[in-house]
Motif scaffolding. Structure first.
Motif, PDB file in Angstrom:
ATOM      1  N   GLU A 272       0.826  -1.210   0.000  1.00 29.40           N
ATOM      2  CA  GLU A 272       0.000   0.000   0.000  1.00 29.40           C
ATOM      3  C   GLU A 272       0.861   1.261   0.000  1.00 29.40           C
ATOM      4  OE1 GLU A 272      -3.260   0.069  -0.602  1.00 29.40           O
ATOM      5  OE2 GLU A 272      -3.010  -2.098  -0.802  1.00 29.40           O
ATOM      6  N   VAL A 273       1.960   1.230   0.717  1.00 34.52           N
ATOM      7  CA  VAL A 273       2.881   2.369   0.730  1.00 34.52           C
ATOM      8  C   VAL A 273       3.498   2.546  -0.651  1.00 34.52           C
ATOM      9  CG1 VAL A 273       5.031   3.274   1.706  1.00 34.52           C
ATOM     10  CG2 VAL A 273       3.347   2.176   3.193  1.00 34.52           C
ATOM     11  N   LEU A 274       3.875   1.441  -1.289  1.00 35.80           N
ATOM     12  CA  LEU A 274       4.448   1.490  -2.633  1.00 35.80           C
ATOM     13  C   LEU A 274       3.464   2.107  -3.623  1.00 35.80           C
ATOM     14  CD1 LEU A 274       6.787   0.701  -4.555  1.00 35.80           C
ATOM     15  CD2 LEU A 274       5.540  -1.425  -4.949  1.00 35.80           C
ATOM     16  N   LYS A 275       2.209   1.700  -3.566  1.00 41.53           N
ATOM     17  CA  LYS A 275       1.190   2.268  -4.460  1.00 41.53           C
ATOM     18  C   LYS A 275       1.028   3.760  -4.241  1.00 41.53           C
ATOM     19  CE  LYS A 275      -1.604  -1.905  -4.972  1.00 41.53           C
ATOM     20  NZ  LYS A 275      -2.913  -2.513  -4.685  1.00 41.53           N
ATOM     21  N   LEU A 276       1.002   4.168  -2.986  1.00 42.07           N
ATOM     22  CA  LEU A 276       0.874   5.594  -2.676  1.00 42.07           C
ATOM     23  C   LEU A 276       2.085   6.387  -3.168  1.00 42.07           C
ATOM     24  CD1 LEU A 276      -0.631   5.457   0.917  1.00 42.07           C
ATOM     25  CD2 LEU A 276      -1.767   6.265  -1.150  1.00 42.07           C
ATOM     26  N   GLU A 277       3.264   5.819  -3.025  1.00 44.00           N
ATOM     27  CA  GLU A 277       4.473   6.487  -3.483  1.00 44.00           C
ATOM     28  C   GLU A 277       4.503   6.613  -5.006  1.00 44.00           C
ATOM     29  OE1 GLU A 277       7.593   7.783  -1.567  1.00 44.00           O
ATOM     30  OE2 GLU A 277       5.585   8.183  -0.791  1.00 44.00           O
ATOM     31  N   VAL A 278       4.135   5.560  -5.721  1.00 46.25           N
ATOM     32  CA  VAL A 278       4.093   5.619  -7.185  1.00 46.25           C
ATOM     33  C   VAL A 278       3.087   6.675  -7.623  1.00 46.25           C
ATOM     34  CG1 VAL A 278       3.441   4.348  -9.267  1.00 46.25           C
ATOM     35  CG2 VAL A 278       4.905   3.264  -7.562  1.00 46.25           C
ATOM     36  N   GLU A 279       1.920   6.675  -7.015  1.00 42.36           N
ATOM     37  CA  GLU A 279       0.905   7.682  -7.342  1.00 42.36           C
ATOM     38  C   GLU A 279       1.441   9.093  -7.069  1.00 42.36           C
ATOM     39  OE1 GLU A 279      -3.558   9.042  -5.944  1.00 42.36           O
ATOM     40  OE2 GLU A 279      -2.958   6.948  -5.654  1.00 42.36           O
ATOM     41  N   ARG A 280       2.105   9.288  -5.944  1.00 40.82           N
ATOM     42  CA  ARG A 280       2.656  10.596  -5.594  1.00 40.82           C
ATOM     43  C   ARG A 280       3.700  11.043  -6.611  1.00 40.82           C
ATOM     44  NH1 ARG A 280       7.065  12.637  -2.732  1.00 40.82           N
ATOM     45  NH2 ARG A 280       7.835  10.554  -2.233  1.00 40.82           N
ATOM     46  N   PHE A 281       4.590  10.146  -7.014  1.00 42.02           N
ATOM     47  CA  PHE A 281       5.617  10.506  -7.987  1.00 42.02           C
ATOM     48  C   PHE A 281       4.997  10.869  -9.333  1.00 42.02           C
ATOM     49  CE2 PHE A 281       8.695   7.947  -5.333  1.00 42.02           C
ATOM     50  CZ  PHE A 281       9.398   9.061  -4.894  1.00 42.02           C
ATOM     51  N   ILE A 282       3.955  10.161  -9.737  1.00 45.94           N
ATOM     52  CA  ILE A 282       3.283  10.475 -10.997  1.00 45.94           C
ATOM     53  C   ILE A 282       2.619  11.847 -10.921  1.00 45.94           C
ATOM     54  CG2 ILE A 282       1.339   9.830 -12.487  1.00 45.94           C
ATOM     55  CD1 ILE A 282       2.121   6.892 -11.972  1.00 45.94           C
ATOM     56  N   VAL A 283       1.914  12.106  -9.831  1.00 44.40           N
ATOM     57  CA  VAL A 283       1.243  13.403  -9.674  1.00 44.40           C
ATOM     58  C   VAL A 283       2.269  14.531  -9.654  1.00 44.40           C
ATOM     59  CG1 VAL A 283      -0.120  14.813  -8.076  1.00 44.40           C
ATOM     60  CG2 VAL A 283      -0.810  12.461  -8.563  1.00 44.40           C
ATOM     61  N   GLU A 284       3.362  14.362  -8.917  1.00 41.64           N
ATOM     62  CA  GLU A 284       4.401  15.394  -8.863  1.00 41.64           C
ATOM     63  C   GLU A 284       5.032  15.636 -10.229  1.00 41.64           C
ATOM     64  OE1 GLU A 284       7.264  14.297  -5.909  1.00 41.64           O
ATOM     65  OE2 GLU A 284       5.940  14.840  -4.250  1.00 41.64           O
ATOM     66  N   ALA A 285       5.212  14.592 -11.003  1.00 43.59           N
ATOM     67  CA  ALA A 285       5.839  14.735 -12.308  1.00 43.59           C
ATOM     68  C   ALA A 285       4.921  15.404 -13.325  1.00 43.59           C
ATOM     69  CB  ALA A 285       6.266  13.357 -12.832  1.00 43.59           C
ATOM     70  N   LEU A 286       3.629  15.151 -13.240  1.00 36.94           N
ATOM     71  CA  LEU A 286       2.720  15.616 -14.289  1.00 36.94           C
ATOM     72  C   LEU A 286       2.012  16.924 -13.989  1.00 36.94           C
ATOM     73  CD1 LEU A 286       1.131  12.252 -15.434  1.00 36.94           C
ATOM     74  CD2 LEU A 286       3.211  13.387 -16.233  1.00 36.94           C
ATOM     75  N   MET A 287       1.801  17.233 -12.722  1.00 35.87           N
ATOM     76  CA  MET A 287       1.026  18.436 -12.415  1.00 35.87           C
ATOM     77  C   MET A 287       1.795  19.732 -12.654  1.00 35.87           C
ATOM     78  SD  MET A 287      -1.976  17.424 -11.974  1.00 35.87           S
ATOM     79  CE  MET A 287      -2.729  18.961 -11.510  1.00 35.87           C
ATOM     80  N   VAL A 288       3.043  19.657 -13.102  1.00 36.47           N
ATOM     81  CA  VAL A 288       3.762  20.865 -13.501  1.00 36.47           C
ATOM     82  C   VAL A 288       3.274  21.367 -14.857  1.00 36.47           C
ATOM     83  CG1 VAL A 288       5.824  20.262 -12.186  1.00 36.47           C
ATOM     84  CG2 VAL A 288       5.674  19.599 -14.585  1.00 36.47           C
ATOM     85  N   ASN A 289       2.567  20.517 -15.582  1.00 31.71           N
ATOM     86  CA  ASN A 289       2.060  20.879 -16.902  1.00 31.71           C
ATOM     87  C   ASN A 289       0.765  21.671 -16.756  1.00 31.71           C
ATOM     88  OD1 ASN A 289       0.742  20.778 -19.481  1.00 31.71           O
ATOM     89  ND2 ASN A 289       2.126  19.127 -20.041  1.00 31.71           N
ATOM     90  N   PRO A 290       0.695  22.891 -17.273  1.00 34.18           N
ATOM     91  CA  PRO A 290      -0.509  23.713 -17.107  1.00 34.18           C
ATOM     92  C   PRO A 290      -1.723  23.184 -17.866  1.00 34.18           C
ATOM     93  CG  PRO A 290       1.036  24.795 -18.577  1.00 34.18           C
ATOM     94  CD  PRO A 290       1.738  23.588 -18.015  1.00 34.18           C
ATOM     95  N   TYR A 291      -1.534  22.269 -18.809  1.00 34.21           N
ATOM     96  CA  TYR A 291      -2.645  21.696 -19.561  1.00 34.21           C
ATOM     97  C   TYR A 291      -3.397  20.639 -18.752  1.00 34.21           C
ATOM     98  CZ  TYR A 291      -0.585  23.966 -23.618  1.00 34.21           C
ATOM     99  OH  TYR A 291      -0.091  24.905 -24.495  1.00 34.21           O
ATOM    100  N   ILE A 292      -2.743  20.072 -17.736  1.00 32.46           N
ATOM    101  CA  ILE A 292      -3.338  19.007 -16.928  1.00 32.46           C
ATOM    102  C   ILE A 292      -4.073  19.624 -15.750  1.00 32.46           C
ATOM    103  CG2 ILE A 292      -2.864  16.990 -15.493  1.00 32.46           C
ATOM    104  CD1 ILE A 292      -0.457  16.434 -17.300  1.00 32.46           C
ATOM    105  N   GLN A 293      -5.330  19.201 -15.569  1.00 34.49           N
ATOM    106  CA  GLN A 293      -6.151  19.725 -14.485  1.00 34.49           C
ATOM    107  C   GLN A 293      -6.269  18.761 -13.312  1.00 34.49           C
ATOM    108  OE1 GLN A 293      -9.660  20.371 -16.831  1.00 34.49           O
ATOM    109  NE2 GLN A 293      -9.084  22.506 -17.283  1.00 34.49           N
ATOM    110  N   ARG A 294      -6.348  17.454 -13.603  1.00 33.96           N
ATOM    111  CA  ARG A 294      -6.567  16.483 -12.527  1.00 33.96           C
ATOM    112  C   ARG A 294      -6.075  15.103 -12.955  1.00 33.96           C
ATOM    113  NH1 ARG A 294     -12.006  16.621 -12.172  1.00 33.96           N
ATOM    114  NH2 ARG A 294     -12.305  14.609 -13.123  1.00 33.96           N
ATOM    115  N   LEU A 295      -5.564  14.340 -11.982  1.00 34.61           N
ATOM    116  CA  LEU A 295      -5.177  12.937 -12.178  1.00 34.61           C
ATOM    117  C   LEU A 295      -5.899  12.122 -11.122  1.00 34.61           C
ATOM    118  CD1 LEU A 295      -1.333  13.539 -12.478  1.00 34.61           C
ATOM    119  CD2 LEU A 295      -2.915  13.168 -14.361  1.00 34.61           C
ATOM    120  N   ASP A 296      -6.597  11.065 -11.545  1.00 33.55           N
ATOM    121  CA  ASP A 296      -7.309  10.241 -10.562  1.00 33.55           C
ATOM    122  C   ASP A 296      -7.560   8.833 -11.106  1.00 33.55           C
ATOM    123  OD1 ASP A 296      -9.225  10.952 -12.433  1.00 33.55           O
ATOM    124  OD2 ASP A 296     -10.515  11.987 -11.028  1.00 33.55           O
TER     125      ASP A 296
END
Length: 149
Positions: free
Chosen positions: A90-114
């Protein structure tokens, strides 16, 4: 005028979205790791949601802080932080999700990841998630070969 000088109260999110130019990227084949060629043998550009998909896959396959060609805001950090470390599933899944969100939310075209979903494979991990951007919603599949549940 806002109490805070760094906040422009005259701008709204909808104004920012309208000001973004049409996103363009070179067409790319991630299976063969090469640029795609058109009928004339030259590289070509794609636009909109297809360009955003290419940007996402490139950002998630590039190690952050390792290449001088990219800014420190571009790329993902799971190669350094997760490969070779054992941790709770569960920690691994949360960490992977966090890394993906951190990597992608710098793009102004992206509004939400879920809607993150994880599939354990013999060769690694497949992560599927929904990306809502100014172009609509798209489901993205990202193979992470070095990390296993």
């Amino acid at each position: 005028m806002s109490v805070f000088p760094f906040i422009d109260s005259g701008k709204t999110d909808s104004n920012t979205i309208e000001e973004l130019p049409l996103l363009k990227e070179y067409a790319y084949d991630f299976e063969n790791n090469e640029l795609l060629l058109g009928k004339n043998g030259c590289t070509y550009m794609v636009e909109g949601n297809e360009a955003l998909r290419i940007w996402i896959l490139k950002a998630l396959s590039t190690e952050r802080f390792h290449y001088t060609a990219y800014s420190f805001a571009f790329g993902c950090e799971w190669q350094d932080r997760l490969v070779g470390h054992s941790m709770n599933v569960e920690v691994l899944k949360l960490e992977v999700e966090r890394f993906i969100v951190e990597a992608l939310m710098v793009n102004p075209y992206i509004q939400r990841l879920d809607n993150f979903k994880f599939e354990d494979l013999q060769a690694g991990l497949n992560v599927t998630f929904d990306c809502t951007s100014i172009y609509g919603t798209d489901t993205i599949l990202v193979p992470i070969r070095e990390v296993r549940i």
